[in-house]
Structure formats: structure tokens, C-alpha cells
Scaffold this motif. Structure first.
Motif, mmCIF file in Angstrom:
data_model
loop_
_atom_site.group_PDB
_atom_site.id
_atom_site.type_symbol
_atom_site.label_atom_id
_atom_site.label_comp_id
_atom_site.label_asym_id
_atom_site.label_seq_id
_atom_site.Cartn_x
_atom_site.Cartn_y
_atom_site.Cartn_z
ATOM 1 N N GLY A 136 48.952 80.650 121.384
ATOM 2 C CA GLY A 136 49.849 80.498 120.250
ATOM 3 C C GLY A 136 49.153 80.581 118.995
ATOM 4 N N MET A 137 49.699 81.476 117.914
ATOM 5 C CA MET A 137 49.286 81.324 116.687
ATOM 6 C C MET A 137 50.288 81.170 115.646
ATOM 7 S SD MET A 137 47.185 84.579 114.814
ATOM 8 C CE MET A 137 45.867 84.336 116.228
ATOM 9 N N GLY A 138 50.611 80.138 114.781
ATOM 10 C CA GLY A 138 51.470 79.823 113.913
ATOM 11 C C GLY A 138 51.453 80.637 112.617
ATOM 12 N N ASP A 139 52.417 80.696 111.942
ATOM 13 C CA ASP A 139 52.720 81.521 110.680
ATOM 14 C C ASP A 139 52.009 80.760 109.645
ATOM 15 O OD1 ASP A 139 55.103 80.300 110.871
ATOM 16 O OD2 ASP A 139 55.571 81.417 109.081
ATOM 17 N N VAL A 140 52.143 79.561 109.585
ATOM 18 C CA VAL A 140 52.029 78.378 108.586
ATOM 19 C C VAL A 140 50.644 78.548 108.383
ATOM 20 C CG1 VAL A 140 51.967 76.377 107.623
ATOM 21 C CG2 VAL A 140 54.109 76.982 108.975
ATOM 22 N N VAL A 141 49.706 78.150 109.267
ATOM 23 C CA VAL A 141 48.406 78.005 108.956
ATOM 24 C C VAL A 141 47.708 79.436 108.752
ATOM 25 C CG1 VAL A 141 46.090 77.441 109.923
ATOM 26 C CG2 VAL A 141 48.261 75.994 110.403
ATOM 27 N N ILE A 142 47.788 80.424 109.310
ATOM 28 C CA ILE A 142 47.604 81.569 108.912
ATOM 29 C C ILE A 142 48.089 82.267 107.737
ATOM 30 C CG2 ILE A 142 49.205 83.072 109.997
ATOM 31 C CD1 ILE A 142 45.273 83.910 110.043
ATOM 32 N N GLY A 143 49.027 81.932 107.189
ATOM 33 C CA GLY A 143 49.374 82.130 105.837
ATOM 34 C C GLY A 143 48.739 81.401 104.906
ATOM 35 N N GLU A 144 48.448 80.332 105.012
ATOM 36 C CA GLU A 144 47.818 79.536 104.162
ATOM 37 C C GLU A 144 46.169 79.993 103.994
ATOM 38 O OE1 GLU A 144 48.059 75.211 105.597
ATOM 39 O OE2 GLU A 144 49.969 74.911 104.423
ATOM 40 N N LEU A 145 45.617 80.327 105.083
ATOM 41 C CA LEU A 145 44.357 80.924 105.046
ATOM 42 C C LEU A 145 44.184 82.351 104.451
ATOM 43 C CD1 LEU A 145 41.403 80.903 105.961
ATOM 44 C CD2 LEU A 145 42.172 81.830 108.300
ATOM 45 N N LEU A 146 45.094 83.131 104.655
ATOM 46 C CA LEU A 146 45.151 84.451 104.048
ATOM 47 C C LEU A 146 45.502 83.995 102.532
ATOM 48 C CD1 LEU A 146 47.089 86.525 106.630
ATOM 49 C CD2 LEU A 146 44.565 86.461 106.300
ATOM 50 N N ARG A 147 46.191 83.634 101.945
ATOM 51 C CA ARG A 147 46.621 82.923 100.810
ATOM 52 C C ARG A 147 45.263 82.429 100.055
ATOM 53 N NH1 ARG A 147 50.523 80.445 101.756
ATOM 54 N NH2 ARG A 147 52.043 81.977 101.737
ATOM 55 N N SER A 148 44.627 81.827 100.815
ATOM 56 C CA SER A 148 43.448 80.980 100.162
ATOM 57 C C SER A 148 42.212 82.234 99.884
ATOM 58 C CB SER A 148 42.759 79.802 101.067
ATOM 59 O OG SER A 148 42.238 80.359 102.180
ATOM 60 N N ARG A 149 42.125 82.982 100.903
ATOM 61 C CA ARG A 149 41.135 84.143 100.920
ATOM 62 C C ARG A 149 41.653 85.324 99.943
ATOM 63 N NH1 ARG A 149 39.629 79.942 102.689
ATOM 64 N NH2 ARG A 149 38.157 79.534 104.529
ATOM 65 N N GLY A 150 42.817 85.303 99.579
ATOM 66 C CA GLY A 150 43.213 86.463 98.515
ATOM 67 C C GLY A 150 43.566 87.593 99.397
ATOM 68 N N LEU A 151 44.207 87.313 100.619
ATOM 69 C CA LEU A 151 44.212 88.372 101.518
ATOM 70 C C LEU A 151 45.652 88.717 101.652
ATOM 71 C CD1 LEU A 151 41.313 87.794 104.188
ATOM 72 C CD2 LEU A 151 41.526 89.603 102.509
ATOM 73 N N LEU A 152 46.615 87.813 101.273
ATOM 74 C CA LEU A 152 47.898 88.061 101.366
ATOM 75 C C LEU A 152 48.405 88.696 100.110
ATOM 76 C CD1 LEU A 152 50.063 87.187 103.880
ATOM 77 C CD2 LEU A 152 50.262 85.252 102.753
ATOM 78 N N HIS A 153 48.654 90.109 100.266
ATOM 79 C CA HIS A 153 49.027 90.816 99.109
ATOM 80 C C HIS A 153 50.417 91.325 99.329
ATOM 81 C CE1 HIS A 153 44.953 90.359 97.739
ATOM 82 N NE2 HIS A 153 44.569 91.051 98.575
ATOM 83 N N ALA A 154 51.127 91.004 100.247
ATOM 84 C CA ALA A 154 52.243 91.626 100.255
ATOM 85 C C ALA A 154 53.512 91.279 99.269
ATOM 86 C CB ALA A 154 52.872 90.883 101.829
ATOM 87 N N VAL A 155 54.195 92.453 98.979
ATOM 88 C CA VAL A 155 55.165 92.121 97.894
ATOM 89 C C VAL A 155 56.502 92.914 98.400
ATOM 90 C CG1 VAL A 155 53.623 92.431 96.008
ATOM 91 C CG2 VAL A 155 54.620 94.377 96.811
ATOM 92 N N PRO A 156 57.514 92.235 98.080
ATOM 93 C CA PRO A 156 58.826 93.015 98.401
ATOM 94 C C PRO A 156 58.865 94.634 98.285
ATOM 95 C CG PRO A 156 59.242 91.138 97.206
ATOM 96 C CD PRO A 156 57.775 91.451 96.826
ATOM 97 N N ALA A 157 59.588 95.299 99.027
ATOM 98 C CA ALA A 157 59.653 96.599 99.055
ATOM 99 C C ALA A 157 60.592 97.230 97.744
ATOM 100 C CB ALA A 157 60.492 97.325 100.126
ATOM 101 N N ALA A 158 60.055 98.146 96.983
ATOM 102 C CA ALA A 158 60.609 98.502 95.794
ATOM 103 C C ALA A 158 61.291 100.178 96.313
ATOM 104 C CB ALA A 158 59.472 98.765 94.647
ATOM 105 N N PRO A 159 62.199 100.494 95.599
ATOM 106 C CA PRO A 159 62.623 101.725 95.778
ATOM 107 C C PRO A 159 61.745 102.943 95.604
ATOM 108 C CG PRO A 159 63.604 100.840 93.584
ATOM 109 C CD PRO A 159 62.790 99.931 94.331
#
Length: 435
Positions: A314-337
Motif C-alpha cells: 500500500g502507498m498512501g497519497d498523503v506522504v508521497i504528496g508531502e515528499l514530492l512537494r518538499s522536493r519541488g516535484l509536484l507541479h500539477a496545475v488545474p487544466a486551463a482551456p
């Protein structure tokens, strides 16, 4: 009324939802490369499904209640019991090995802390029906490839791996009574988090003599080569050393050996694990375990009545999200038209031509937006810029020369004489006009 969600729960505004979608999309993309099939089950299950596996004490950690049919039920705190129930119901008809994955939302009523909330989403990956150690190597390689897909490397994350059968063989070889193994497991599990003298006291209380206590406390410093050299010829250990050696060879062939660290202190807290177990940690030690799992060959029989070997993680979204954010690897943005459709001239008339254009582009799978009330052209374009539209389609029904203009920059207008030509251009993959 409070404007906040319940403690331990989250709102997902578009920015946060985009990050969550990025995590989910990466999970699915990698796991499907390994030919796993996605499944799901109900978020509400009979309470006994969890007490049967974990005992009555788990009730204090659950969201449970009696429903209107007078049934004792609980919001699922984990996916493995549901998975076991589903596999058990159709075990004879399923192709073996079963290779399934799911991304359920899970609920636990417990104290919130860094990396742990009262709800989270979790990637569950399981293999059923294969006892060979190659299945164990395949499972760990999936977890590591997910780390790679997120942009992490072996410098960021390590997979700490052990084998309960090997550990049991060592305990047996050292003359430790089987009745004391659970106490030894508990000490090893907390070896890094509690003072050495406390661990020594607990081992002595479990009946270990001073010399054996020192040997067990040294397990955390042993690499596999040392274990194999020191204990590899012992009858209680030999088979398990050879199996683990083969496991490491498979991991090397799968290209993930550089991520792996042998660690006898990884025992996993859950009692149902029977073989190789692992946990993934960030190398800085900033976060709790990113992922954990292993082989649980007896669980399906105890829950679903089906006697099949099994393993999963099992791999949870909370920890992996925190890790990616801390490493500057979570660049997702809402879809634009992809396109903002505007109508000219500034007549204020109903924009039928713009609406027909928007419909045609949407039929071609393009993301399109426009103002929902009549506005002058400059106001329409300003709204499009605020929406981060990638291009503007300016519709001018009065123009015979340029009824459709696509503007991608201040000095870049493309002119189309027909709606069909515009749609054909917008449908070209290299224009990146699709959602």
C-alpha cells in the motif's frame, strides 16, 4: 456553520485536486505497465471483516456504526480484507496469478499527525496465486518504478527489505524460543525509535540472555553479505539465505537493485506477513514510510477461505504528496482551456457564431471556454487571459477574408476561411490543443 472540514479530512480545491490527479495518474500509468487490472469495492463493509483480521481492538480506530438494517458496519480502514473477500468469492474462476490494483479512499479514526490523516487515498497492488520469489521481486520493482516516475532516484528514496522466514531462522538458530519471537519483532520494529537500554530490557524480559540480547540488538547493522557469511550454513537459515540471494538477483535484473537496502529491523507491524517484507523511506528521514508491504500467504485463507499465496503493498497519497512537494516535484496545475472563443465585432448581438465554433471544437475533444454573457471583444479576451487560455479563437461573421482567427500571441494570428479547416488544425496533436 464552520467553513472547515472535519479534523483529519481534506477539501480538494482545483489546485489540490490537480496534485491528487497527478499522483493517481502516475500510479495508474506505472502499474498498468506491469499488466495489473484495476478493481474497487464498497467503502462500507461488515465490521467483522476487520475484527476477524485485526481483533476487536481495531474498533477504536474505525468509523463504525449500526446501520438501519441493524448490521454492524464500518467505513473501510484498509483494502486488503475487501480484496481477500472478492478474490475468495471467485477464486476458482480467476486467472492465476491474480494481478490487481485499486486506489480506494480509506478512513481511520486516530490522532492526526504529519503524514497521517483520518482519511486518505491509497494505491493497493496485490498478486495472488504465486509463491515463487520472483513475484516478490516484481512487486517491489513496481513500487520503485513509481518513485522513478515521480522524478525521484535512489538518492532520494531507499527500499528497506527483510524476510520474516530468514529472521525466524536466525532466531531459531540463536536458540530463542518461538514464544518470544513476537516480543523480538516488537523490539526490532522500534529499534531506531527507542533507546538501546529500553530495547535490551524488553528482550531480557522476553527471556533472552545477555549475549543473545546483544546479538539481536546488532541485527540493525548487518548487511546481507554478513548474514550469509556468518549464518548461511546453519540448517535453520540456509534455505532462507539462498531464497533471498535469488530475490536480490531478480531485483538486479529488473533494474532496481541500487534502491534496495537489506534491513532485518523491517518486520512490518501487521501480524499476517509471512515472508519478504519491505518499506520505502526518503533518505533524509523527514517523513514516515512512503510505502509498505510484503508476502501474506495465510491471510486469504483466514478471511476468504481460499488457500492461495499472496503478496501486496500500500502507498498512501498523503506522504508521497508531502515528499514530492518538499522536493519541488509536484507541479500539477488545474487544466486551463485550450481555446477561448470570442466573437467580434463589438455589436453586443447574441454570439451564435461563437457558440457554433465552440461546439465544433468541443466535438473534436478540445477544451473550450467563452464568456457566458455578451461583452465587448477586449473584455472577452481579458477573461480568457485570466483563465490562462492557451489560444484565442476570434470569430467575425462579418469578415469574408478572416471569419476565424486564432491568436496565440500578440504577433501570431492564423486565419481560417472555414470552420472545418479550423477544427482540422485544432485537432492536430502537435498543436497541444486537447485536454
Amino acid at each position: 456553520m464552520s467553513q472547515k472540514p472535519l479534523p483529519g479530512f481534506r477539501d480538494f480545491y482545483p489546485d489540490q485536486f490537480a496534485e491528487r490527479a497527478h499522483i493517481f495518474d502516475t500510479w495508474r500509468r506505472v502499474v498498468r505497465r506491469y499488466a495489473f487490472q484495476e478493481y474497487d469495492g464498497p467503502p462500507l463493509e461488515p465490521l467483522e471483516l476487520y475484527t476477524q483480521k485485526s481483533g476487536e481492538e481495531i474498533v477504536t480506530q474505525l468509523y463504525n456504526f449500526t446501520d438501519k438494517g441493524d448490521r454492524a458496519v464500518a467505513m473501510r480502514p484498509e483494502m486488503t480484507p475487501t480484496f481477500a473477500r472478492m478474490v475468495g468469492a471467485k477464486a476458482q474462476a480467476l486467472r492465476k496469478p491474480v494481478r490487481w490494483f485499486a486506489i480506494p479512499q480509506l478512513f481511520r479514526y486516530e490522532r492526526t499527525q504529519k503524514g497521517r490523516l483520518r482519511e486518505h487515498f491509497q494505491l493497493n497492488v496485490d498478486i495472488v496465486g504465486e509463491a515463487d520469489v520472483l513475484a516478490d521481486a516484481e512487486l517491489l520493482s513496481i513500487a520503485i518504478e513509481i518513485m522513478r516516475a515521480f522524478g525521484l532516484s535512489e538518492r532520494d528514496v531507499r527500499a528497506r527489505v527483510s524476510d520474516r522466514r530468514l529472521l525466524n531462522g536466525l532466531l531459531s538458530h540463536l536458540g530463542i524460543a518461538e514464544s518470544s519471537w513476537a516480543a523480538v519483532y516488537a523490539v526490532l520494529d522500534k529499534l531506531e525509535r527507542q533507546p538501546r537500554e529500553v530495547s535490551a530490557e524488553k528482550l531480557a524480559a522476553a527471556g533472552l540472555d545477555a549475549n543473545t540480547v546483544d546479538m539481536v540488538l546488532g541485527f540493525g547493522t548487518l548487511d546481507f553479505a554478513t548474514v550469509a557469511a556468518r549464518y548461511g550454513d546453519a540448517p535453520a537459515v540456509r534455505e532462507h539465505v539462498e531464497r533471498f540471494r535469488q530475490y536480490l538477483a531478480y531485483l538486479d535484473a529488473l533494474g532496481v537493485a541500487a534502491w534496495v537496502q537489506f534491513d532485518l529491523t523491517i518486520v512490518r507491524g501487521l501480524a499476517y506477513y509471512t515472508g519478504i517484507v519491505f518499506e520505502l523511506f526518503d533518505n533524509v528521514g523527514e517523513f514516515r514510510a512512503i510505502c509498505g508491504g510484503g508476502r501474506y500467504d495465510n491471510l486469504l485463507k483466514s478471511l476468504g477461505g481460499t488457500d492461495l499465496p499472496a503478496l501486496g503493498f500500500g502507498m498512501g497519497d498523503v506522504v508521497i504528496g508531502e515528499l514530492l512537494r518538499s522536493r519541488g516535484l509536484l507541479h500539477a496545475v488545474p487544466a486551463a482551456p485550450a481555446f477561448w472563443v470570442a466573437q467580434s465585432p463589438d455589436t453586443g448581438d447574441a454570439p451564435q457564431a461563437a457558440l457554433r465554433t465552440a461546439r465544433a471544437l468541443r466535438d473534436a475533444d478540445c477544451a473550450v471556454e467563452f464568456t457566458l454573457r455578451s461583452q465587448k471583444l477586449d473584455k472577452q479576451l481579458e477573461a480568457g487571459r485570466k483563465a490562462d487560455a492557451r489560444a484565442f479563437v476570434i470569430v467575425d461573421p462579418s469578415s469574408a477574408e478572416a471569419p476565424w482567427r486564432v491568436r496565440r500571441s500578440a504577433h501570431d494570428d492564423l486565419v481560417f476561411s472555414s470552420l472545418e479547416a479550423l477544427v482540422a488544425w485544432a485537432s492536430m496533436p502537435h498543436e497541444s490543443s486537447h485536454e
